[in-house]
Structure formats: structure tokens, C-alpha cells
Write a protein that holds these residues in place. Structure first.
Motif, mmCIF file in Angstrom:
data_model
loop_
_atom_site.group_PDB
_atom_site.id
_atom_site.type_symbol
_atom_site.label_atom_id
_atom_site.label_comp_id
_atom_site.label_asym_id
_atom_site.label_seq_id
_atom_site.Cartn_x
_atom_site.Cartn_y
_atom_site.Cartn_z
ATOM 1 N N SER A 16 0.857 -1.179 0.000
ATOM 2 C CA SER A 16 0.000 0.000 0.000
ATOM 3 C C SER A 16 0.897 1.234 0.000
ATOM 4 O O SER A 16 1.741 1.396 0.900
ATOM 5 C CB SER A 16 -0.916 -0.004 1.227
ATOM 6 N N ASP A 42 -0.348 -2.963 -7.603
ATOM 7 C CA ASP A 42 -1.391 -2.567 -8.540
ATOM 8 C C ASP A 42 -1.025 -2.774 -10.008
ATOM 9 O O ASP A 42 -1.846 -3.220 -10.814
ATOM 10 C CB ASP A 42 -1.818 -1.115 -8.291
ATOM 11 N N LEU A 54 -13.379 -0.952 -7.480
ATOM 12 C CA LEU A 54 -12.116 -0.876 -6.744
ATOM 13 C C LEU A 54 -12.330 -0.676 -5.251
ATOM 14 O O LEU A 54 -11.520 -1.140 -4.440
ATOM 15 C CB LEU A 54 -11.246 0.248 -7.315
ATOM 16 N N TYR A 55 -13.390 0.012 -4.879
ATOM 17 C CA TYR A 55 -13.623 0.239 -3.450
ATOM 18 C C TYR A 55 -13.787 -1.097 -2.726
ATOM 19 O O TYR A 55 -13.174 -1.341 -1.689
ATOM 20 C CB TYR A 55 -14.864 1.117 -3.257
ATOM 21 N N LEU A 58 -10.367 -3.555 -3.332
ATOM 22 C CA LEU A 58 -9.204 -3.189 -2.524
ATOM 23 C C LEU A 58 -9.451 -3.431 -1.038
ATOM 24 O O LEU A 58 -8.523 -3.788 -0.302
ATOM 25 C CB LEU A 58 -8.826 -1.727 -2.781
ATOM 26 N N LYS A 80 -3.946 11.062 0.751
ATOM 27 C CA LYS A 80 -4.712 10.544 -0.381
ATOM 28 C C LYS A 80 -5.939 9.752 0.078
ATOM 29 O O LYS A 80 -5.850 8.934 1.001
ATOM 30 C CB LYS A 80 -3.825 9.643 -1.259
ATOM 31 N N TRP A 82 -7.538 7.283 -1.491
ATOM 32 C CA TRP A 82 -7.462 5.848 -1.761
ATOM 33 C C TRP A 82 -6.500 5.153 -0.791
ATOM 34 O O TRP A 82 -6.766 4.027 -0.332
ATOM 35 C CB TRP A 82 -7.031 5.589 -3.201
ATOM 36 N N THR A 83 -5.400 5.793 -0.448
ATOM 37 C CA THR A 83 -4.504 5.176 0.536
ATOM 38 C C THR A 83 -5.159 5.146 1.914
ATOM 39 O O THR A 83 -4.924 4.221 2.699
ATOM 40 C CB THR A 83 -3.164 5.929 0.602
ATOM 41 N N HIS A 85 -8.318 4.632 2.363
ATOM 42 C CA HIS A 85 -9.207 3.467 2.267
ATOM 43 C C HIS A 85 -8.427 2.170 2.489
ATOM 44 O O HIS A 85 -8.864 1.292 3.261
ATOM 45 C CB HIS A 85 -9.875 3.460 0.892
ATOM 46 N N GLU A 86 -7.265 2.040 1.845
ATOM 47 C CA GLU A 86 -6.435 0.842 2.017
ATOM 48 C C GLU A 86 -5.966 0.713 3.468
ATOM 49 O O GLU A 86 -5.975 -0.381 4.049
ATOM 50 C CB GLU A 86 -5.239 0.909 1.071
#
Length: 360
Positions: A16, A42, A54-55, A58, A80, A82-83, A85-86
Motif C-alpha cells: 500500500s 497494482d 475498486l472500493y 481493494l 490521499k 485511496w490510501t 481506504h487501504e
């Protein structure tokens, strides 16, 4: 006494990171891959992620499908969505794990929300990439768990990395997947030219022709256009296909497969270039409509090539599922270059009108 079952995962580690830190993480990913570590990275999973939610996907990767999540903490990472979320998915798993799961690697001194300062971390500024990979291998060997060994489902490669992986593994029908991948990638590289063609745009070539010279130029252009379909026919002949893809039961030749795909897209590009040269040439106003009508003769063959690539790639992307069902593969690679009679009639009419205007 009975031994508890060993939990199986899809990946050894899931990486990640923020996109700005890719140059560093790319090196780690390549070293891990060389050392036989199954990783979620990725770029390696681009074909699988294509079209996925992707939501959800991931979240499953960072919460369920890896033995460890390795998080590269930096000022870019903490900012970010998305990061974030990860990270939240990985931390949710870490809360329920008895053994360590969330493994931070600090690229700078940024504070990561939810990461206690007492959690042990690796400092990338004082640890080489090789040392970090050694530590990851040690971690994997010290904690119970295994990775599922199902073979990867290869589809048409959309990137050079996916293409290299396909050639390294060579799954069933790899020859056709390679062919479709080279066709797709090469055509995608020409999309700017295609959009110009669709819009009828062409920059000036700097070449100017008198009315008398235009007809010679048109004759040469039509000759160049006729060569494209002929070359494609040669590349897709049964003899060429057998030499490239191999006789039944024999492996194909990757260099020849790639060569044939390049030549087919090369003929496509040549038609785009001829049409652009026709539109970009300097001619008198009386002959501008003739140049456009001649350029439009390429519309139909160009569309036929594009449809061929799209349909072939769509068919080849179903190969893994068809093989899993035990189907016998029947892959058609016929490209029929039919003539557009309406465009030819329009071209002949426009040309005749121009000749009458000029008294020829």
C-alpha cells in the motif's frame, strides 16, 4: 492432539503506497517477485482490476486476501483518499489478528492516523531495498500461513509488464493472448492519430501542388492505400499463422507473433498517415473536396481493422474461463477488408465534378 489448519491467502504481502512513492516501491516489488514472494502490487494486477469495483476489491485485498499489509508511510500517503481506504481496511484486519499484520515502512517522518508511535517500523532512509526484502522474507517464514497456488488467470496484456509476465508463464493459449496484446497496445498508441482522422483534422505538410500535380499525387496516394489491405492479408494468411502460432500441438514463436501484430497495426497507421497527408497538402480550392473525398476512402478499412482488434481482444479475454470449463478453443482471426461502395461512388462523382470545373 490435532494441528490447527494453516490459513491460506492469495498473496504473501499487499503493498500500500502513494503514487508519488512508486519509484521506490517498484524496486521493492520487483525484488520480492524475483525472490518468489506472491505480492499484490497494482501494476501487476492491472488486468484483474480493470472493470472491478475498486472500493470493494481493494478492501478485500487489504483486509482478507494477504498474509501481511506493508504500508509505505509518507506525506503523500497520509493525504490521499485511496490510501486512506487501504489503510483503514488493513488496520481493521490488524485489530482482529493475534500476530502482527500491519507492517509500516517509513519513507519520511509523517504521522499516520491510527498508527501508534509504539508500533515497530522499518525506516526506508536507513534500510536498503535488499535489506527490506530480506526482512519481509524473514517475517513470512516466522508466521504461520500459506499462499494459495491456483494459477493466475491471464488475459490479453494491456501493458508491457503484463506482456513480460505472460511470456514468463506461458499459460495455455499464450500465443493468442500475446497477439491480441500487441495489437491492442500498438493501436492504443495511435489513438491521437485516429481522433484527428475522425474529426477530419490534419496539420499542414508544407507540400503544395498545382492542379496538374494533384492528380498524380492522388494516383500515388490511392496506390499506397491499396497496399495496406494486401499486407494485412499476407500477415493473416494460413501459412503465416502456422509459422507464428505453431502447428497443432507445437508452441508458437513469440518474436514472429509480435512481428505480425506490429505489421497489421503498421498498415493501419499507414492509412491514417495517407489520409492526413491528403488533408494537409496545399491545393487549390477547386480540388479541396477531392482531397477530402479521397481521404474518406480510408474510413471503412480503418473501422474494419479497429473492429477486428476489439472483437478479437474481447474473445481472447474469455479464454481463461473457457479453459476452466474444459471448452475446446476455436479462435477466429479472419479480417475481411470489404470495399465501401458508397464511398467509392462519392469519390468518383467528386473527382468527375472537379475535372469538369477545370475543363479536363
Amino acid at each position: 492432539m490435532t494441528t490447527p489448519p494453516v490459513e491460506a491467502f492469495e498473496f504473501d504481502v499487499a503493498l500500500s503506497f502513494a503514487g508519488e512513492d512508486r519509484n521506490y516501491v517498484q524496486g521493492i516489488a520487483e525484488l520480492l517477485k524475483q525472490r518468489g514472494v506472491r505480492i499484490f502490487y497494482d501494476e501487476y494486477a492491472a488486468a484483474h482490476l480493470w472493470g472491478q469495483d475498486l472500493y470493494t476489491t481493494l478492501d478485500e485485498v487489504y483486509r482478507k486476501r494477504a498474509r501481511f499489509a506493508i504500508v509505505f508511510v509518507s506525506r503523500h500517503y497520509v493525504s490521499k483518499p485511496w490510501t486512506q481506504h487501504e489503510r483503514m481496511s488493513a488496520q481493521a484486519r490488524a485489530m482482529t489478528n493475534v500476530d502482527p499484520y500491519f507492517l509500516p515502512v517509513r519513507i519520511d517522518d509523517s504521522e499516520l492516523p491510527g498508527l501508534r508511535p509504539t508500533i515497530g517500523y522499518i525506516d526506508a532512509r536507513s534500510t536498503s531495498q535488499e535489506q527490506l526484502v530480506d526482512l519481509i522474507k524473514q517475517k513470512l517464514s516466522s508466521v504461520p500461513g500459506e499462499v494459495k497456488t491456483e494459477p493466475a488467470a491471464f488475459r490479453v496484456p494491456r501493458t508491457t509488464e503484463q506482456q513480460r509476465e505472460l511470456l514468463a508463464q506461458r499459460p495455455p493459449a499464450w500465443e493468442y493472448l500475446l497477439f491480441g496484446g500487441v495489437l491492442w497496445q500498438r493501436r492504443e498508441a495511435l489513438e491521437e492519430k485516429w481522433r484527428d482522422h475522425e474529426l477530419g483534422y490534419a496539420g499542414r505538410t508544407g507540400q503544395h501542388y498545382s492542379n496538374e500535380q494533384v492528380f498524380t499525387f492522388l494516383s500515388n496516394s490511392l496506390s499506397d492505400l491499396s497496399g495496406g489491405p494486401q499486407n494485412i492479408e499476407r500477415m493473416l494468411s494460413l501459412e503465416a499463422q502456422e509459422r507464428a502460432f505453431g502447428a497443432p500441438g507445437e508452441p508458437g514463436n513469440p518474436d514472429l507473433i509480435e512481428h505480425i501484430a506490429k505489421r497489421i497495426v503498421g498498415a493501419y497507421e499507414q492509412m491514417l498517415d495517407v489520409a492526413a497527408e491528403l488533408r494537409g497538402a496545399g491545393v487549390s480550392e477547386e480540388l479541396s473536396d477531392v482531397m477530402e473525398a479521397t481521404a474518406r476512402l480510408t474510413d471503412h478499412p480503418l473501422k474494419q481493422i479497429r473492429d477486428f482488434v476489439d472483437q478479437l481482444v474481447a474473445e481472447l479475454d474469455t479464454v481463461p474461463e473457457r479453459l476452466a470449463r474444459g471448452e475446446e478453443l476455436q479462435i477466429s482471426m479472419d479480417l475481411i477488408m470489404a470495399t465501401d461502395e458508397a464511398a467509392l461512388r462519392n469519390h468518383a462523382e467528386v473527382l468527375e465534378q472537379a475535372r469538369r470545373r477545370l475543363g479536363l
